[in-house]
Design a protein around this motif. Structure first.
Motif, PDB file in Angstrom:
ATOM      1  N   VAL A 174       0.760   4.121  -2.256  1.00  0.00           N
ATOM      2  CA  VAL A 174       0.905   2.705  -2.570  1.00  0.00           C
ATOM      3  C   VAL A 174       1.774   2.019  -1.520  1.00  0.00           C
ATOM      4  N   ASN A 175       2.724   2.756  -0.936  1.00  0.00           N
ATOM      5  CA  ASN A 175       3.585   2.197   0.105  1.00  0.00           C
ATOM      6  C   ASN A 175       2.751   1.742   1.312  1.00  0.00           C
ATOM      7  N   ARG A 176       1.797   2.580   1.717  1.00  0.00           N
ATOM      8  CA  ARG A 176       0.938   2.231   2.847  1.00  0.00           C
ATOM      9  C   ARG A 176       0.034   1.055   2.479  1.00  0.00           C
ATOM     10  N   LEU A 177      -0.540   1.102   1.266  1.00  0.00           N
ATOM     11  CA  LEU A 177      -1.475   0.058   0.864  1.00  0.00           C
ATOM     12  C   LEU A 177      -0.780  -1.294   0.705  1.00  0.00           C
ATOM     13  N   GLU A 178       0.483  -1.276   0.251  1.00  0.00           N
ATOM     14  CA  GLU A 178       1.245  -2.531   0.164  1.00  0.00           C
ATOM     15  C   GLU A 178       1.389  -3.166   1.548  1.00  0.00           C
ATOM     16  N   MET A 179       1.686  -2.330   2.541  1.00  0.00           N
ATOM     17  CA  MET A 179       1.848  -2.862   3.895  1.00  0.00           C
ATOM     18  C   MET A 179       0.517  -3.344   4.453  1.00  0.00           C
ATOM     19  N   GLU A 180      -0.553  -2.607   4.183  1.00  0.00           N
ATOM     20  CA  GLU A 180      -1.870  -3.011   4.671  1.00  0.00           C
ATOM     21  C   GLU A 180      -2.291  -4.353   4.067  1.00  0.00           C
ATOM     22  N   ALA A 181      -2.028  -4.510   2.764  1.00  0.00           N
ATOM     23  CA  ALA A 181      -2.374  -5.772   2.110  1.00  0.00           C
ATOM     24  C   ALA A 181      -1.567  -6.929   2.706  1.00  0.00           C
ATOM     25  N   PHE A 182      -0.272  -6.677   2.949  1.00  0.00           N
ATOM     26  CA  PHE A 182       0.586  -7.718   3.530  1.00  0.00           C
ATOM     27  C   PHE A 182       0.157  -8.076   4.946  1.00  0.00           C
ATOM     28  N   ARG A 183      -0.087  -7.069   5.784  1.00  0.00           N
ATOM     29  CA  ARG A 183      -0.393  -7.374   7.177  1.00  0.00           C
ATOM     30  C   ARG A 183      -1.753  -8.055   7.328  1.00  0.00           C
ATOM     31  N   ARG A 184      -2.658  -7.795   6.374  1.00  0.00           N
ATOM     32  CA  ARG A 184      -3.923  -8.508   6.404  1.00  0.00           C
ATOM     33  C   ARG A 184      -3.758  -9.960   5.962  1.00  0.00           C
ATOM     34  N   GLU A 185      -2.895 -10.147   4.964  1.00  0.00           N
ATOM     35  CA  GLU A 185      -2.616 -11.509   4.513  1.00  0.00           C
ATOM     36  C   GLU A 185      -1.941 -12.314   5.620  1.00  0.00           C
ATOM     37  N   ALA A 186      -1.070 -11.644   6.390  1.00  0.00           N
ATOM     38  CA  ALA A 186      -0.318 -12.329   7.448  1.00  0.00           C
ATOM     39  C   ALA A 186      -1.035 -12.323   8.792  1.00  0.00           C
TER      40      ALA A 186
END
Length: 336
Positions: A174-186
């Motif tokens: 979930v730690n990796r997926l949280e970052m992936e979701a954020f970096r795609r949003e940004a």
């Protein structure tokens, strides 16, 4: 009157009566068993080894839930395959309320999209009863990393595409997926550095400056932040957390899609009678109100929570699974 017709009619009535009696007995016996539930110890399957976050939640809940239900809750750790071993075992247990499963965001929401060979379909093979613990994510960085908040981070990374790296405790964590979701949003171009052995080794390398930043649970990172070994850039909750009141949420900083958490909740095998589900739900709700449980969880950066109803918890899981499934599909993540 044709006697053969009469005999056939009588025989037909007898068969119907016998069938009705059999159905009555079949339905009354389970009802009787449900009415005095529970009348023996209940096993709670924890799909991870002792000492982890799920085990902590289970053992904290165990005494109070045993007291409320009037039967011992026996915790059984069945770890392996990112929690899939324990989940598979629990899903195939007898649906009588005497085997329960402590699922979490990884096993229930993420693994079905990550493991192509997974036999369990959580929302088909289980009945969700209630969430019990919720731990927000915390975006942390090395103290020497220049950005001090999410806005500065976005500007910094966009000026250095493909140069800033982030850590995680595994490809499908979930730690990796949280970052992936954020970096795609940004709209950020960053490098993923996966680690083995949980969040500990990854966090250590962020502290050491070998990797710039990562998402962790607040319970894993709060002491390092307070001790100055890490700095917090944002929390993934809708509102600020009391443990770090000066750290703004991701939503406050312009990223409302970056709301996530690491949760644990109790589920029962599909087919468990509704009266038993309702009794377990009521017991869990009462247990989660216990001041000792709430205080102990708060000390660890965890919120003691419960679902308004089993249906609410099911809807929560469905939304969570849909969110992570989309991220996993987008990045093409596979099980480590």
């Amino acid at each position: 009157m044709n006697m053969s017709v009469t005999r056939r009619a009588v025989n037909s009535l007898a068969v119907c009566a016998a069938a009705a009696l059999a159905v009555g007995l079949a339905t009354s016996l389970p009802a009787s068993a449900q009415s005095d539930y529970p009348n023996q110890p209940i096993t709670l399957i924890v799909p991870f080894a002792p000492g982890g976050a799920s085990d902590f939640a289970a053992r904290l809940l165990q005494p109070r839930l045993s007291e409320i239900l009037g039967q011992q809750i026996v915790i059984e750790n069945r770890d392996g395959a990112a929690g899939n071993v324990g989940m598979d075992f629990a899903a195939r247990a007898k649906p009588d309320g005497y085997t329960l499963f402590l699922g979490n965001v990884g096993t229930v929401s993420i693994n079905p999209s990550l493991f192509s060979s997974l036999r369990v379909k959580p929302l088909q093979d289980f009945i969700p009863i209630s969430i019990v613990a919720d731990t927000p994510g915390l975006l942390i960085a090395n103290p020497q990393f220049p950005p001090n908040n999410v806005k500065e981070l976005v500007e910094y990374v966009k000026a250095r595409p493909g140069q800033v790296n982030f850590a995680s405790p595994g490809t499908g964590s979930v730690n990796r997926l949280e970052m992936e979701a954020f970096r795609r949003e940004a709209g950020l171009d960053m490098i993923h550095v996966p680690y083995k052995g949980g969040a500990g080794p990854a966090t250590a390398d962020v502290m050491g400056g070998h990797v710039s930043l990562m998402f962790v649970t607040i319970s894993s990172g709060i002491n390092h932040v307070k001790g100055g070994r890490l700095k917090a850039l944002g929390v993934s909750t809708k509102e600020r957390v009391s443990q770090l009141p000066d750290v703004a949420t991701m939503t406050e900083q312009g990223f409302p899609k970056s709301v996530s958490s690491s949760w644990q909740g109790i589920l029962a095998p599909a087919g468990t009678p509704q009266p038993i589900i309702d009794k377990l739900h009521a017991a869990i709700v009462e247990a989660m109100k216990d001041p000792t449980i709430k205080a102990r969880m708060a000390e660890a950066g965890v919120s003691a929570v419960s679902s308004p109803s089993p249906a609410d918890f099911k809807a929560y899981i469905q939304a969570d699974a849909d969110k992570w499934s989309a991220v996993i599909k987008d990045i093409g993540a596979k099980a480590d």
